[in-house]
Design a protein around this motif. Structure first.
Motif, PDB file in Angstrom:
ATOM      1  N   THR A 264      73.730  57.497  25.938  1.00  0.00           N
ATOM      2  CA  THR A 264      75.111  57.507  25.559  1.00  0.00           C
ATOM      3  C   THR A 264      76.233  56.808  26.128  1.00  0.00           C
ATOM      4  N   GLY A 265      76.157  55.833  26.987  1.00  0.00           N
ATOM      5  CA  GLY A 265      76.941  55.211  27.623  1.00  0.00           C
ATOM      6  C   GLY A 265      77.134  53.897  26.896  1.00  0.00           C
ATOM      7  N   PHE A 266      77.988  52.945  27.672  1.00  0.00           N
ATOM      8  CA  PHE A 266      77.885  51.408  26.838  1.00  0.00           C
ATOM      9  C   PHE A 266      76.927  50.804  26.975  1.00  0.00           C
ATOM     10  N   LYS A 267      76.160  50.483  28.055  1.00  0.00           N
ATOM     11  CA  LYS A 267      75.328  49.686  28.131  1.00  0.00           C
ATOM     12  C   LYS A 267      74.047  50.212  27.679  1.00  0.00           C
TER      13      LYS A 267
ATOM     14  N   LEU B  59      74.257  62.581  29.657  1.00  0.00           N
ATOM     15  CA  LEU B  59      75.096  63.549  29.241  1.00  0.00           C
ATOM     16  C   LEU B  59      75.846  63.451  28.135  1.00  0.00           C
TER      17      LEU B  59
ATOM     18  N   ASP C  67      71.065  66.540  32.589  1.00  0.00           N
ATOM     19  CA  ASP C  67      71.764  65.909  33.737  1.00  0.00           C
ATOM     20  C   ASP C  67      70.581  65.289  34.646  1.00  0.00           C
ATOM     21  N   VAL C  68      70.744  64.097  35.115  1.00  0.00           N
ATOM     22  CA  VAL C  68      69.619  63.622  35.923  1.00  0.00           C
ATOM     23  C   VAL C  68      69.498  64.162  37.137  1.00  0.00           C
TER      24      VAL C  68
ATOM     25  N   LEU D 187      69.602  53.998  33.544  1.00  0.00           N
ATOM     26  CA  LEU D 187      70.967  53.491  33.356  1.00  0.00           C
ATOM     27  C   LEU D 187      72.099  54.607  33.834  1.00  0.00           C
TER      28      LEU D 187
ATOM     29  N   TYR E  14      79.856  64.118  43.683  1.00  0.00           N
ATOM     30  CA  TYR E  14      79.186  63.604  42.172  1.00  0.00           C
ATOM     31  C   TYR E  14      78.496  62.519  42.248  1.00  0.00           C
TER      32      TYR E  14
ATOM     33  N   TYR F 213      81.043  54.615  45.465  1.00  0.00           N
ATOM     34  CA  TYR F 213      80.192  54.109  44.264  1.00  0.00           C
ATOM     35  C   TYR F 213      79.202  53.070  44.981  1.00  0.00           C
TER      36      TYR F 213
ATOM     37  N   LYS G 194      75.054  53.508  45.185  1.00  0.00           N
ATOM     38  CA  LYS G 194      73.893  52.344  44.560  1.00  0.00           C
ATOM     39  C   LYS G 194      73.172  51.628  45.751  1.00  0.00           C
TER      40      LYS G 194
ATOM     41  N   GLY H  48      76.544  42.165  37.090  1.00  0.00           N
ATOM     42  CA  GLY H  48      78.024  42.079  37.261  1.00  0.00           C
ATOM     43  C   GLY H  48      78.724  43.000  36.283  1.00  0.00           C
TER      44      GLY H  48
ATOM     45  N   VAL I 243      80.102  43.938  32.979  1.00  0.00           N
ATOM     46  CA  VAL I 243      79.796  43.580  31.523  1.00  0.00           C
ATOM     47  C   VAL I 243      80.962  43.849  30.638  1.00  0.00           C
TER      48      VAL I 243
ATOM     49  N   ARG J 189      88.779  50.313  33.108  1.00  0.00           N
ATOM     50  CA  ARG J 189      87.892  49.037  33.193  1.00  0.00           C
ATOM     51  C   ARG J 189      88.800  48.198  32.300  1.00  0.00           C
TER      52      ARG J 189
HETATM   53  N1  NAD Z   1      79.458  48.386  32.970  1.00  0.00           N
HETATM   54  C1  NAD Z   1      79.536  47.650  34.061  1.00  0.00           C
HETATM   55  O1  NAD Z   1      80.189  46.664  34.249  1.00  0.00           O
HETATM   56  C2  NAD Z   1      78.456  47.755  34.981  1.00  0.00           C
HETATM   57  C3  NAD Z   1      78.173  46.720  35.966  1.00  0.00           C
HETATM   58  C4  NAD Z   1      77.146  46.928  37.180  1.00  0.00           C
HETATM   59  C5  NAD Z   1      76.368  47.952  36.770  1.00  0.00           C
HETATM   60  N2  NAD Z   1      76.423  48.824  35.820  1.00  0.00           N
HETATM   61  C6  NAD Z   1      75.390  49.882  35.979  1.00  0.00           C
HETATM   62  O2  NAD Z   1      74.992  49.899  34.457  1.00  0.00           O
HETATM   63  C7  NAD Z   1      74.620  51.551  34.387  1.00  0.00           C
HETATM   64  C8  NAD Z   1      75.121  51.771  32.757  1.00  0.00           C
HETATM   65  O3  NAD Z   1      76.476  51.660  33.197  1.00  0.00           O
HETATM   66  P1  NAD Z   1      77.675  51.583  31.529  1.00  0.00           P
HETATM   67  O4  NAD Z   1      78.764  50.670  32.041  1.00  0.00           O
HETATM   68  O5  NAD Z   1      77.093  51.797  30.405  1.00  0.00           O
HETATM   69  O6  NAD Z   1      78.160  53.266  32.105  1.00  0.00           O
HETATM   70  P2  NAD Z   1      78.779  54.536  31.323  1.00  0.00           P
HETATM   71  O7  NAD Z   1      79.569  55.409  31.842  1.00  0.00           O
HETATM   72  O8  NAD Z   1      79.081  53.791  29.729  1.00  0.00           O
HETATM   73  O9  NAD Z   1      77.532  55.281  31.010  1.00  0.00           O
HETATM   74  C9  NAD Z   1      76.872  56.239  31.891  1.00  0.00           C
HETATM   75  C10 NAD Z   1      75.811  56.901  31.221  1.00  0.00           C
HETATM   76  O10 NAD Z   1      75.364  57.693  32.410  1.00  0.00           O
HETATM   77  C11 NAD Z   1      75.259  59.014  31.920  1.00  0.00           C
HETATM   78  N3  NAD Z   1      75.409  59.891  33.222  1.00  0.00           N
HETATM   79  C12 NAD Z   1      76.519  59.897  34.074  1.00  0.00           C
HETATM   80  N4  NAD Z   1      76.147  60.939  34.773  1.00  0.00           N
HETATM   81  C13 NAD Z   1      75.044  61.586  34.459  1.00  0.00           C
HETATM   82  C14 NAD Z   1      74.010  62.594  34.949  1.00  0.00           C
HETATM   83  N5  NAD Z   1      74.605  63.423  36.114  1.00  0.00           N
HETATM   84  N6  NAD Z   1      72.876  62.975  34.189  1.00  0.00           N
HETATM   85  C15 NAD Z   1      72.626  62.431  33.253  1.00  0.00           C
HETATM   86  N7  NAD Z   1      73.387  61.132  32.546  1.00  0.00           N
HETATM   87  C16 NAD Z   1      74.512  60.969  33.396  1.00  0.00           C
HETATM   88  C17 NAD Z   1      76.359  58.992  30.973  1.00  0.00           C
HETATM   89  O11 NAD Z   1      75.912  60.121  30.061  1.00  0.00           O
HETATM   90  C18 NAD Z   1      76.283  57.748  29.992  1.00  0.00           C
HETATM   91  O12 NAD Z   1      75.180  58.049  29.159  1.00  0.00           O
HETATM   92  C19 NAD Z   1      74.957  52.138  35.593  1.00  0.00           C
HETATM   93  O13 NAD Z   1      74.010  52.447  36.176  1.00  0.00           O
HETATM   94  C20 NAD Z   1      75.997  51.434  36.201  1.00  0.00           C
HETATM   95  O14 NAD Z   1      76.204  51.768  37.494  1.00  0.00           O
HETATM   96  C21 NAD Z   1      77.583  48.784  34.992  1.00  0.00           C
END
Ligand code: NAD
Length: 357
Positions: free
Chosen positions: A19-22, A42, A66-67, A88, A103, A158, A162, A196, A198, A208
């Motif tokens: 449900t997130g960006f990547k 989530l 929730d993971v 992810l 959290y 953070y 990680k 890095g 994205v 962001r």
């Molecule tokens: N966007 C970036 O620039 C970037 C850079 C390096 C690493 N990352 C890593 O890539 C991954 C995805 O990042 P993103 O940018 O898509 O983030 P995002 O915030 O858009 O998405 C995060 C996702 O994690 C889920 N999530 C968060 N807490 C949760 C929980 N307790 N239980 C279940 N699901 C949960 C959210 O629902 C969402 O689907 C992450 O692991 C992040 O650390 C992102």
């Protein structure tokens, strides 16, 4: 795309964080390949969000969970029976990790541990790629880019979460998914992937840079407030690391043991730009925009982060294909299309197809 498409067609793939960006981009690519995709995350946090725009809820097997809840996670894995897992789901924001460190730690560390334990108990996942970040490296102000074997360390909550996730992945890989026992006591190979910052269409997260610029230009008066104009980051289009994750999971699935472990997927050297340089490029492309700097004390973020991706280049034949101008133009085209009311699924698919071809 053909090689990737042929491989993923019909495969059962679980994406956490879909449900997130990547995760939403990754889920869409997998669906386009003909994979049987399930997702655990989530509910989306932002309005709008890519998950909703791509109508993923109706196209994959969706689980809002929730993971941190091991029991639920295991139930989902037993139900979905994935062969390949991309993890992810995380609390991914450095600044939010200062506001809610517990959290962040629980989600990013225990979420990863729960997933690996569920994979272990299920026993039939062949390949798991766990996404961490470039922020796992101990920043010793090196003059060179970070390599996979460099020391880990995290100053902010953070990064610490990680780094701890990396240690959990490494210890699980050695204890339960060891390459020496592969094919004997287990059938799973695990890797971690570090990319890095994205950029790409469909991100409306708080704090962001690109989403902040986009919101200010398309929704407000065009003035962006930034905190750290001099911070250098490794900017890359979201499709670049995603292709790396897809290639890596394929090798693991095929039982190639040397592919387990850590992997960097960073951009080429010319994509390392300061926040200020990125802003100026963006305003240049859009033909408008201005910024002001607002310093806020107490929330430390690392200054320069560079990744060395030679390992991925040599072993996976992966390379970043877009320079920063191309990555930015593609991102801004996506948002322009969205704000003009165009069909977002069509724009997303067009960008995926053109990238993979
Ligand atoms: N966007 C970036 O620039 C970037 C850079 C390096 C690493 N990352 C890593 O890539 C991954 C995805 O990042 P993103 O940018 O898509 O983030 P995002 O915030 O858009 O998405 C995060 C996702 O994690 C889920 N999530 C968060 N807490 C949760 C929980 N307790 N239980 C279940 N699901 C949960 C959210 O629902 C969402 O689907 C992450 O692991 C992040 O650390 C992102």
């Amino acid at each position: 795309m053909k090689g990737i498409k042929d491989f993923y067609k019909g495969k059962r793939v679980l994406v956490t964080g879909h449900t997130g960006f990547k995760g939403a981009w990754l889920a869409r690519i997998l669906l386009n390949c003909g994979a049987k995709v399930s997702g655990v995350a989530l509910k989306p946090e932002t309005r709008p969000n890519l998950f909703g725009l791509l109508r993923l809820k109706y196209k994959l097997s969706n689980h809002f969970a929730d993971v941190r809840n091991f029991k639920k996670l295991k139930e989902i894995i037993l139900k979905e029976k994935p062969e390949i897992v991309f993890h992810l789901a995380a609390q991914p924001l450095v600044r939010r990790s200062y506001d809610d460190p517990l959290y962040t730690l629980e989600t990013n560390i225990m979420g990863t541990a729960n997933l690996l334990q569920a994979i272990k108990e299920y026993g039939r996942v062949r390949s798991a790629v766990i996404i961490t970040t470039d922020k796992v490296y101990k920043n010793k102000r090196l003059s060179r880019a970070f390599k996979e074997e460099d020391e880990l360390g995290g100053r902010d909550p953070y990064s610490a979460s990680k780094v701890a996730a990396e240690i959990v992945i490494d210890s699980h890989s050695r204890s339960f998914f060891g390459v020496q026992d592969y094919g004997v006591s287990h059938k799973t190979l695990v890797a971690s992937a570090r990319a890095g910052n994205v950029i790409g269409g469909g991100d409306w997260s708080e704090d962001r840079l690109l989403p902040d610029i986009v919101k200010s230009i398309f929704e407000h008066d065009g003035k962006v407030i930034i905190r750290n104009p001099g911070h250098v980051r490794a900017w890359q289009h979201v499709l670049e690391p995603l292709r790396g994750y897809l290639l890596l999971a394929r090798e693991l699935y095929q039982g190639k043991k040397r592919f387990s472990g850590g992997w960097n997927f960073g951009p080429n050297a010319e994509n390392f730009l300061s926040v200020e340089e990125l802003l100026e490029k963006t305003f240049g492309i859009l033909g408008r925009g201005s910024y002001s700097v607002k310093k806020d004390a107490g929330k430390f973020e690392e200054h320069v982060l560079r990744l060395n991706s030679d390992k991925a280049r040599k072993l996976l034949n992966w390379r970043a294909s877009f320079d920063i101008d191309k990555a930015l133009r593609m991102t801004l085209d996506w948002y322009r299309g969205f704000y003009n009311g165009e069909d977002v699924i069509h724009i997303t698919d067009q960008q995926i197809n053109s990238f993979f071809s």
